[in-house]
Design an enzyme around this catalytic site. Structure first.
Site, mmCIF file in Angstrom:
data_model
loop_
_atom_site.group_PDB
_atom_site.id
_atom_site.type_symbol
_atom_site.label_atom_id
_atom_site.label_comp_id
_atom_site.label_asym_id
_atom_site.label_seq_id
_atom_site.Cartn_x
_atom_site.Cartn_y
_atom_site.Cartn_z
ATOM 1 N N ASP A 141 -0.485 5.089 1.013
ATOM 2 C CA ASP A 141 -0.669 5.979 2.172
ATOM 3 C C ASP A 141 -0.548 5.430 3.859
ATOM 4 O O ASP A 141 -1.406 4.600 3.644
ATOM 5 C CB ASP A 141 -1.834 6.588 1.201
ATOM 6 C CG ASP A 141 -1.383 8.055 0.571
ATOM 7 O OD1 ASP A 141 -0.606 7.443 -0.540
ATOM 8 O OD2 ASP A 141 -2.272 8.323 0.007
ATOM 9 N N ASP A 190 0.745 -1.131 -0.026
ATOM 10 C CA ASP A 190 -0.113 0.261 -0.246
ATOM 11 C C ASP A 190 0.666 1.496 -0.190
ATOM 12 O O ASP A 190 1.847 0.821 0.800
ATOM 13 C CB ASP A 190 -0.923 -0.033 1.503
ATOM 14 C CG ASP A 190 -1.787 1.042 1.024
ATOM 15 O OD1 ASP A 190 -2.523 1.540 0.180
ATOM 16 O OD2 ASP A 190 -2.266 1.636 2.636
ATOM 17 N N ASP A 246 -1.450 -0.708 6.356
ATOM 18 C CA ASP A 246 -2.027 0.160 7.388
ATOM 19 C C ASP A 246 -3.755 -0.560 7.265
ATOM 20 O O ASP A 246 -3.398 0.054 8.515
ATOM 21 C CB ASP A 246 -1.672 1.670 7.442
ATOM 22 C CG ASP A 246 -2.466 2.461 6.121
ATOM 23 O OD1 ASP A 246 -2.469 2.092 5.309
ATOM 24 O OD2 ASP A 246 -2.473 3.611 6.974
#
Length: 357
Positions: free
Chosen positions: A10, A8, A128
């Site tokens: 961000d 991922d 995240d």
């Protein structure tokens, strides 16, 4: 076969701001530890693919020009450090559209699912958010959720790199009897401050020597019937630790197998050991004191015997000197240094002409 780490963007490669949109250069902040971790994984043969949801990218709310500048800066920094990405896959849809290309959907993955050169058994996904873990589940690969204040998670980049690149040899053993409750955790490929809590401070100190001088992560927790005596706690801890070492070593491929002589002031201790799979223990030494601290000296060789029995270890331990404290400690340290040599991986071959250990 090449393993792929899908990542991922961000909150995983670069920190995610409060407005969840990295649309300006000053918002670019790299997640702690990401560069050394990716370098370690690169050297272990991994390739990297960014998979990111960018809500409404290209719309009036999120103009593409606001994305392209920070994205180019991020990529240039990674490339300057020797980290290159095989692909960058961006889904530009809004959440309410429920497109199959939006994580946790795997619509963007079709070319990869058809690639027979990918080692899916070693591949993984790092993100995240829980949706990143769900994405990994949908791909049938391992998912790692980074620990963040916003979404939880339990991993950091150093831990992920260790897990994937080192293929760590670890074990957790829980041994419960009527007399004791023992939990031992070892990771033979990670260095960490040892933890030992058995209710016997001097015994804790000796167990810490094994982890510290053995060069591996060791965590021992024990609750025993110390109101009766120390015997069961010491014995069962030795058995649990031996079992943990046996499980962590697995098929023992690549290990050094053998090992150590160690001086400590007037004391000399020698630990010659062999992870042969045939438990045998010989002890040459004697103690004049009944106890050192809260540890009965008669239980010192008993601990080593229990360790050998449970781990399949052949250990010849000799110690001589004048100070019983030194002799006990030198014995544990000599064992630890011998373990360091014996469990160290030196390749992938089985160190035996028999074909089994």
């Amino acid at each position: 076969m090449t393993p792929i780490l899908f990542i991922d963007r961000d909150g995983t490669l670069i920190e995610e701001p409060e407005d969840f949109q990295i649309d300006a250069y000053e918002k670019v902040r790299f997640v702690a530890g990401v560069i050394p971790a990716l370098l370690k994984l690169r050297d272990a043969g991994y390739q990297f693919v960014i998979v990111s949801n960018q809500d409404g990218l290209g719309s009036e709310q999120y103009p593409r020009a606001s994305f392209d500048g920070p994205q180019a800066l991020m990529m240039q920094v990674f490339e300057s450090q020797g980290i290159r990405f095989r692909d960058v896959l961006i889904d530009e849809s809004w959440p309410h559209e429920n497109k199959p290309t939006r994580k946790p959907g795997i619509g963007l993955m079709v070319p990869y699912l058809q690639d027979r050169g990918i080692d899916w058994s070693r591949s993984g996904m790092v993100g995240d958010r829980p949706t990143d873990v769900q994405f990994a589940d949908n791909l049938k690969i391992r998912g790692f959720q980074l620990k963040t204040a916003q979404f939880g998670g339990e991993w950091d980049w150093a831990g992920i790199a260790h897990e994937l690149a080192d293929a760590p040899r670890r074990a957790v053993v829980q041994r419960n009897t009527r007399e004791t409750r023992i939990r031992v955790e070892v990771d033979l490929d990670r260095v960490a401050e040892p933890v030992a809590k058995t209710g016997l401070p001097f015994f804790d100190h000796m167990l810490e020597q094994i982890g510290k001088h053995g060069g591996f992560a060791l965590d021992v927790r024990a609750e025993g019937d110390l109101h009766i005596d120390e015997h069961h706690t010491v014995e069962d801890t030795g058995l649990a630790l031996g079992q943990a070492l046996k499980e962590a070593l697995g098929d023992k491929r690549g290990i050094g197998r053998y090992g150590f002589t160690l001086p400590m002031d007037e004391t000399l201790a020698s630990a010659a050991l062999d992870f042969s799979g045939r438990p045998y223990f010989v002890f040459n030494g004697e103690f004049r004191r009944e106890r050192v601290g809260d540890l009965p000296t008669e239980l010192v060789p008993h601990f080593f015997r229990s360790l050998c029995d449970a781990s399949g270890l052949n250990l010849n331990l000799s110690v001589q000197g004048d100070n019983d404290h030194h002799k006990v400690e030198a014995s544990f340290k000599a064992l630890a240094r011998a373990l360091r040599q014996a469990v160290k991986r030196e390749g992938a071959e089985l160190p035996s002409t028999k074909g089994a250990l």
